[in-house]
Design a protein around this motif. Structure first.
Motif, PDB file in Angstrom:
ATOM      1  N   MET A   1       0.842  -1.207   0.000  1.00  0.00           N
ATOM      2  CA  MET A   1       0.000   0.000   0.000  1.00  0.00           C
ATOM      3  C   MET A   1       0.871   1.248   0.000  1.00  0.00           C
ATOM      4  N   GLN A   2       0.733   2.030  -1.045  1.00  0.00           N
ATOM      5  CA  GLN A   2       1.563   3.217  -1.188  1.00  0.00           C
ATOM      6  C   GLN A   2       0.893   4.453  -0.603  1.00  0.00           C
ATOM      7  N   GLY A   3       1.624   5.128   0.259  1.00  0.00           N
ATOM      8  CA  GLY A   3       1.154   6.422   0.742  1.00  0.00           C
ATOM      9  C   GLY A   3       1.671   7.494  -0.200  1.00  0.00           C
ATOM     10  N   TYR A   4       1.610   8.724   0.216  1.00  0.00           N
ATOM     11  CA  TYR A   4       2.115   9.855  -0.584  1.00  0.00           C
ATOM     12  C   TYR A   4       1.608   9.792  -2.025  1.00  0.00           C
ATOM     13  N   SER A   5       0.326   9.421  -2.195  1.00  0.00           N
ATOM     14  CA  SER A   5      -0.192   9.309  -3.565  1.00  0.00           C
ATOM     15  C   SER A   5      -1.650   9.753  -3.661  1.00  0.00           C
ATOM     16  N   PHE A   6      -2.042  10.093  -4.868  1.00  0.00           N
ATOM     17  CA  PHE A   6      -3.418  10.516  -5.131  1.00  0.00           C
ATOM     18  C   PHE A   6      -3.908   9.832  -6.405  1.00  0.00           C
ATOM     19  N   GLU A   7      -4.790   8.864  -6.212  1.00  0.00           N
ATOM     20  CA  GLU A   7      -5.382   8.140  -7.343  1.00  0.00           C
ATOM     21  C   GLU A   7      -6.723   8.773  -7.668  1.00  0.00           C
ATOM     22  N   LEU A   8      -6.896   9.146  -8.926  1.00  0.00           N
ATOM     23  CA  LEU A   8      -8.148   9.787  -9.329  1.00  0.00           C
ATOM     24  C   LEU A   8      -8.869   8.943 -10.377  1.00  0.00           C
ATOM     25  N   VAL A   9     -10.139   8.679 -10.107  1.00  0.00           N
ATOM     26  CA  VAL A   9     -10.961   7.928 -11.060  1.00  0.00           C
ATOM     27  C   VAL A   9     -12.010   8.894 -11.609  1.00  0.00           C
ATOM     28  N   THR A  10     -11.994   9.084 -12.924  1.00  0.00           N
ATOM     29  CA  THR A  10     -12.897  10.069 -13.516  1.00  0.00           C
ATOM     30  C   THR A  10     -13.633   9.495 -14.722  1.00  0.00           C
ATOM     31  N   GLY A  11     -14.577  10.266 -15.245  1.00  0.00           N
ATOM     32  CA  GLY A  11     -15.381   9.817 -16.378  1.00  0.00           C
ATOM     33  C   GLY A  11     -16.801  10.328 -16.227  1.00  0.00           C
ATOM     34  N   PRO A  12     -17.691  10.012 -17.175  1.00  0.00           N
ATOM     35  CA  PRO A  12     -19.070  10.530 -17.129  1.00  0.00           C
ATOM     36  C   PRO A  12     -19.935   9.787 -16.109  1.00  0.00           C
ATOM     37  N   MET A  13     -21.146  10.252 -15.979  1.00  0.00           N
ATOM     38  CA  MET A  13     -22.151   9.587 -15.163  1.00  0.00           C
ATOM     39  C   MET A  13     -22.322   8.150 -15.642  1.00  0.00           C
ATOM     40  N   GLY A  14     -22.348   7.220 -14.699  1.00  0.00           N
ATOM     41  CA  GLY A  14     -22.621   5.832 -15.067  1.00  0.00           C
ATOM     42  C   GLY A  14     -21.422   5.048 -15.581  1.00  0.00           C
ATOM     43  N   CYS A  15     -20.191   5.592 -15.423  1.00  0.00           N
ATOM     44  CA  CYS A  15     -19.020   4.865 -15.925  1.00  0.00           C
ATOM     45  C   CYS A  15     -18.460   3.899 -14.887  1.00  0.00           C
ATOM     46  N   GLY A  16     -19.009   3.939 -13.673  1.00  0.00           N
ATOM     47  CA  GLY A  16     -18.555   3.019 -12.629  1.00  0.00           C
ATOM     48  C   GLY A  16     -17.479   3.586 -11.718  1.00  0.00           C
ATOM     49  N   LYS A  17     -17.389   4.925 -11.612  1.00  0.00           N
ATOM     50  CA  LYS A  17     -16.375   5.576 -10.763  1.00  0.00           C
ATOM     51  C   LYS A  17     -16.528   5.183  -9.296  1.00  0.00           C
ATOM     52  N   THR A  18     -17.736   5.333  -8.781  1.00  0.00           N
ATOM     53  CA  THR A  18     -17.971   5.063  -7.357  1.00  0.00           C
ATOM     54  C   THR A  18     -17.786   3.573  -7.067  1.00  0.00           C
TER      55      THR A  18
END
Ligand SMILES: [Zn+2]
Length: 205
Positions: A1-18
């Motif tokens: 597990m890496q600290g010091y990081s920021f993973e961003l998941v993006t895309g339109p509504m309904g793409c499965g981000k959450t």
């Protein structure tokens, strides 16, 4: 597990981000890491203190009123900070996430990259620059079935709304669907009747 990081998941509504955020958070729970799940109070999908994906998965979450409040919610021994719906936060979100990452935490976030007008949503452009890793997901187009739906179509009574519709509508009768670039529509209607209709929806009167 890496600290010091920021993973961003993006895309339109309904793409499965959450859904993807919840998957990653569940893995950190299995690894017995200390995790905080946070979401903005403006999110109308989840009514209680939890976040929920469209396929029915959910996880307890702390609701915050603004970006600064995140810093008072996160404790020193929290290793992972998951934040849903980043597009709704104020400009301070960029500083808040930088601070968390510099303090050694792993931040996992989700957010819509484009609003219903297909313009960058809130501080998502800055957050995309700040991210250590970005996953941009696409959805299935609700009109033609293309696997590359990158846009979020806002509909009121099943019809695409025009450019003058407010950016965030709470409690309105609107629906959203993912669309590909070919099927996405943004009418430029400026008639008084349409405007009044949107005002009524906006204030819920
Ligand atoms: Zn399409």
């Amino acid at each position: 597990m890496q600290g010091y990081s920021f993973e961003l998941v993006t895309g339109p509504m309904g793409c499965g981000k959450t859904e993807e955020l919840l998957r990653r958070v569940r893995r950190t729970i299995i690894a017995k890491k200390k995790v905080k799940v946070i979401s903005p109070e403006v999110d109308t999908r989840a009514h209680g203190d939890y976040i929920e994906s469209r396929n029915g998965l959910w996880l307890e979450a702390i609701k915050v009123k603004n970006a600064a409040q995140i810093l008072s919610v996160v404790k020193q021994d929290d290793e992972i900070v998951a934040i849903d719906e980043l597009q709704f936060f104020d400009e301070y979100i960029v500083k808040v996430i930088s601070k968390l990452v510099e303090a050694g935490k792993k931040v996992i976030g989700t957010g819509l990259d484009l609003d219903f007008k297909a313009e960058p949503f809130g501080y998502m452009p800055e957050l995309m620059c700040l991210a250590t890793k970005i996953d941009k997901l696409s959805a299935v187009c609700m009109k033609c079935g293309s696997e590359y739906a990158t846009r979020t179509q806002r509909l009121v009574d099943g019809k695409p709304v025009d450019k003058n519709s407010p950016l965030i509508m709470i409690g309105g009768d609107e629906t959203y669907e993912a669309r590909c670039i070919k099927c996405y529509e943004l009418p430029d209607v400026k008639s008084e009747t349409r405007k009044r209709e949107f005002k009524l929806l906006h204030f819920g009167e």
